[in-house]
Design a protein around this motif. Structure first.
Motif, PDB file in Angstrom:
ATOM      1  N   VAL A  76       1.627  59.675  11.782  1.00 39.61           N
ATOM      2  CA  VAL A  76       1.114  58.306  11.657  1.00 39.61           C
ATOM      3  C   VAL A  76       1.385  57.920  10.215  1.00 39.61           C
ATOM      4  CG1 VAL A  76      -0.844  56.726  11.821  1.00 39.61           C
ATOM      5  CG2 VAL A  76      -0.811  58.765  13.239  1.00 39.61           C
ATOM      6  N   ALA A  77       2.020  56.799   9.992  1.00 40.00           N
ATOM      7  CA  ALA A  77       2.301  56.402   8.612  1.00 40.00           C
ATOM      8  C   ALA A  77       2.417  54.889   8.512  1.00 40.00           C
ATOM      9  CB  ALA A  77       3.584  57.068   8.111  1.00 40.00           C
ATOM     10  N   VAL A  78       2.076  54.401   7.330  1.00 43.43           N
ATOM     11  CA  VAL A  78       2.099  52.960   7.044  1.00 43.43           C
ATOM     12  C   VAL A  78       2.785  52.767   5.700  1.00 43.43           C
ATOM     13  CG1 VAL A  78       0.616  50.967   6.537  1.00 43.43           C
ATOM     14  CG2 VAL A  78      -0.002  52.547   8.396  1.00 43.43           C
ATOM     15  N   ILE A  87      -3.752  48.801   9.427  1.00 45.26           N
ATOM     16  CA  ILE A  87      -2.596  49.042  10.301  1.00 45.26           C
ATOM     17  C   ILE A  87      -2.642  50.450  10.900  1.00 45.26           C
ATOM     18  CG2 ILE A  87      -0.075  49.183  10.410  1.00 45.26           C
ATOM     19  CD1 ILE A  87      -0.034  47.012   8.176  1.00 45.26           C
ATOM     20  N   GLY A  88      -3.006  51.437  10.084  1.00 40.23           N
ATOM     21  CA  GLY A  88      -3.142  52.801  10.620  1.00 40.23           C
ATOM     22  C   GLY A  88      -4.166  52.813  11.751  1.00 40.23           C
ATOM     23  N   GLY A  89      -5.253  52.090  11.567  1.00 37.61           N
ATOM     24  CA  GLY A  89      -6.268  51.995  12.607  1.00 37.61           C
ATOM     25  C   GLY A  89      -5.731  51.329  13.860  1.00 37.61           C
ATOM     26  N   LEU A 118      -9.025  58.472   8.151  1.00 39.25           N
ATOM     27  CA  LEU A 118      -8.609  57.681   9.320  1.00 39.25           C
ATOM     28  C   LEU A 118      -8.994  58.412  10.613  1.00 39.25           C
ATOM     29  CD1 LEU A 118      -6.838  55.318  10.555  1.00 39.25           C
ATOM     30  CD2 LEU A 118      -4.909  56.905  10.393  1.00 39.25           C
ATOM     31  N   TYR A 119      -8.631  59.691  10.702  1.00 43.69           N
ATOM     32  CA  TYR A 119      -8.872  60.436  11.938  1.00 43.69           C
ATOM     33  C   TYR A 119     -10.374  60.608  12.199  1.00 43.69           C
ATOM     34  CZ  TYR A 119      -3.901  61.603  11.260  1.00 43.69           C
ATOM     35  OH  TYR A 119      -2.545  61.545  11.062  1.00 43.69           O
TER      36      TYR A 119
HETATM   37  C1  COA Z   1      -3.017  57.837   6.646  1.00 47.32           C
HETATM   38  C2  COA Z   1      -2.450  56.407   6.734  1.00 47.32           C
HETATM   39  C3  COA Z   1      -1.562  56.328   7.964  1.00 47.32           C
HETATM   40  C4  COA Z   1      -3.637  55.435   6.884  1.00 47.32           C
HETATM   41  O1  COA Z   1      -3.086  54.153   7.186  1.00 47.32           O
HETATM   42  P1  COA Z   1      -3.824  52.805   6.727  1.00 47.32           P
HETATM   43  O2  COA Z   1      -3.123  51.678   7.367  1.00 47.32           O
HETATM   44  O3  COA Z   1      -3.971  52.784   5.264  1.00 47.32           O
HETATM   45  O4  COA Z   1      -5.273  53.017   7.393  1.00 47.32           O
HETATM   46  P2  COA Z   1      -6.339  51.869   7.682  1.00 47.32           P
HETATM   47  O5  COA Z   1      -6.210  50.761   6.690  1.00 47.32           O
HETATM   48  O6  COA Z   1      -6.292  51.508   9.118  1.00 47.32           O
HETATM   49  O7  COA Z   1      -7.677  52.650   7.380  1.00 47.32           O
HETATM   50  C5  COA Z   1      -8.535  53.055   8.444  1.00 47.32           C
HETATM   51  C6  COA Z   1      -9.583  53.991   7.865  1.00 47.32           C
HETATM   52  O8  COA Z   1      -8.994  55.214   7.439  1.00 47.32           O
HETATM   53  C7  COA Z   1      -9.702  55.696   6.300  1.00 47.32           C
HETATM   54  N1  COA Z   1      -8.823  55.683   5.136  1.00 47.32           N
HETATM   55  C8  COA Z   1      -7.612  55.087   5.011  1.00 47.32           C
HETATM   56  N2  COA Z   1      -7.131  55.301   3.762  1.00 47.32           N
HETATM   57  C9  COA Z   1      -8.051  56.033   3.109  1.00 47.32           C
HETATM   58  C10 COA Z   1      -8.126  56.569   1.806  1.00 47.32           C
HETATM   59  N3  COA Z   1      -7.132  56.384   0.917  1.00 47.32           N
HETATM   60  N4  COA Z   1      -9.223  57.286   1.470  1.00 47.32           N
HETATM   61  C11 COA Z   1     -10.224  57.480   2.349  1.00 47.32           C
HETATM   62  N5  COA Z   1     -10.218  56.978   3.617  1.00 47.32           N
HETATM   63  C12 COA Z   1      -9.144  56.279   3.978  1.00 47.32           C
HETATM   64  C13 COA Z   1     -10.858  54.752   6.071  1.00 47.32           C
HETATM   65  O9  COA Z   1     -11.956  55.203   6.836  1.00 47.32           O
HETATM   66  C14 COA Z   1     -10.290  53.468   6.645  1.00 47.32           C
HETATM   67  O10 COA Z   1     -11.280  52.545   7.015  1.00 47.32           O
HETATM   68  P3  COA Z   1     -11.818  51.483   5.912  1.00 47.32           P
HETATM   69  O11 COA Z   1     -10.620  50.884   5.222  1.00 47.32           O
HETATM   70  O12 COA Z   1     -12.577  50.506   6.751  1.00 47.32           O
HETATM   71  O13 COA Z   1     -12.665  52.290   4.985  1.00 47.32           O
HETATM   72  C15 COA Z   1      -1.675  56.031   5.436  1.00 47.32           C
HETATM   73  O14 COA Z   1      -2.482  56.318   4.313  1.00 47.32           O
HETATM   74  C16 COA Z   1      -0.339  56.727   5.279  1.00 47.32           C
HETATM   75  O15 COA Z   1       0.691  56.262   5.755  1.00 47.32           O
HETATM   76  N6  COA Z   1      -0.305  57.901   4.579  1.00 47.32           N
HETATM   77  C17 COA Z   1       0.943  58.614   4.349  1.00 47.32           C
HETATM   78  C18 COA Z   1       1.439  59.289   5.610  1.00 47.32           C
HETATM   79  C19 COA Z   1       0.480  60.363   6.071  1.00 47.32           C
HETATM   80  O16 COA Z   1       0.022  61.188   5.291  1.00 47.32           O
HETATM   81  N7  COA Z   1       0.184  60.371   7.396  1.00 47.32           N
HETATM   82  C20 COA Z   1      -0.726  61.331   7.993  1.00 47.32           C
HETATM   83  C21 COA Z   1      -0.093  62.626   8.307  1.00 47.32           C
HETATM   84  S1  COA Z   1       1.080  62.520   9.626  1.00 47.32           S
END
Ligand code: COA
Length: 149
Positions: A76-78, A87-89, A118-119
């Protein structure tokens, strides 16, 4: 603008390869590995993309055809500039929608707070660890989700 979450199409391939490189660097899948993922779409892969006119996020799942078999979230990545905007959500909502009644597993680096956050927000809980699994000796956290019944 909220992206549309949709199934990946063959023409998304170059953007996915490029975004994977941005998000995972040396851990990115090669273009050939992405082609393999696309070739398994009729078999056991689900690839979702977040589409804003360009691909801004994606999720890859391994969904075995046998319902008793566990689903795995492989990626999962954004795009960095649009993280923490939901977007991850959105991707997770659509991914878990495909997983009704099934057990879902994933592995994530113990230091990956954003992914673990996120998870956890979707109800995944840690069930085990693989000690020193990643380069540099970092643990992998194994997390599980099961739909509430
Ligand atoms: C993990 C990832 C996919 C999250 O995507 P995102 O679009 O930023 O996530 P969301 O905005 O939907 O966040 C949903 C929830 O996740 C959690 N979250 C997201 N980023 C966070 C951070 N930096 N620290 C703590 N919690 C976090 C929070 O609970 C958040 O809810 P909130 O914003 O209401 O507090 C993104 O950070 C990413 O692409 N990371 C690099 C790739 C990666 O490591 N993927 C996972 C392994 S495959």
């Amino acid at each position: 603008m909220r992206p549309a979450i949709r199934a990946a199409r063959a023409e998304d391939l170059p953007e996915l390869v490029a975004l994977d490189e941005v998000c995972f660097g040396s851990e990115a899948w090669s273009a050939g590995a992405w082609v393999d993922e696309f070739e398994r779409l009729s078999e056991d892969r689900v690839i979702l993309v977040a589409d804003e006119g360009r691909v801004v996020g994606y999720a890859v799942l391994l969904v075995p055809p046998v319902l008793e078999d566990v689903v795995e979230v492989l990626r999962v990545a954004v795009t960095p500039a649009e993280r923490r905007t939901g977007i991850g959500g959105q991707l997770m909502v659509m991914a878990l929608d495909r997983c009704a009644g099934r057990t879902v597993l994933l592995e994530v680096a113990a230091s990956n707070e954003s992914a673990i956050g996120l998870y956890r927000g979707f109800g995944f809980g840690e069930i085990s660890r693989r000690r020193g699994y990643y380069g540099g000796g970092e643990d992998a956290v194994i997390m599980r989700w099961r739909e509430e019944t």
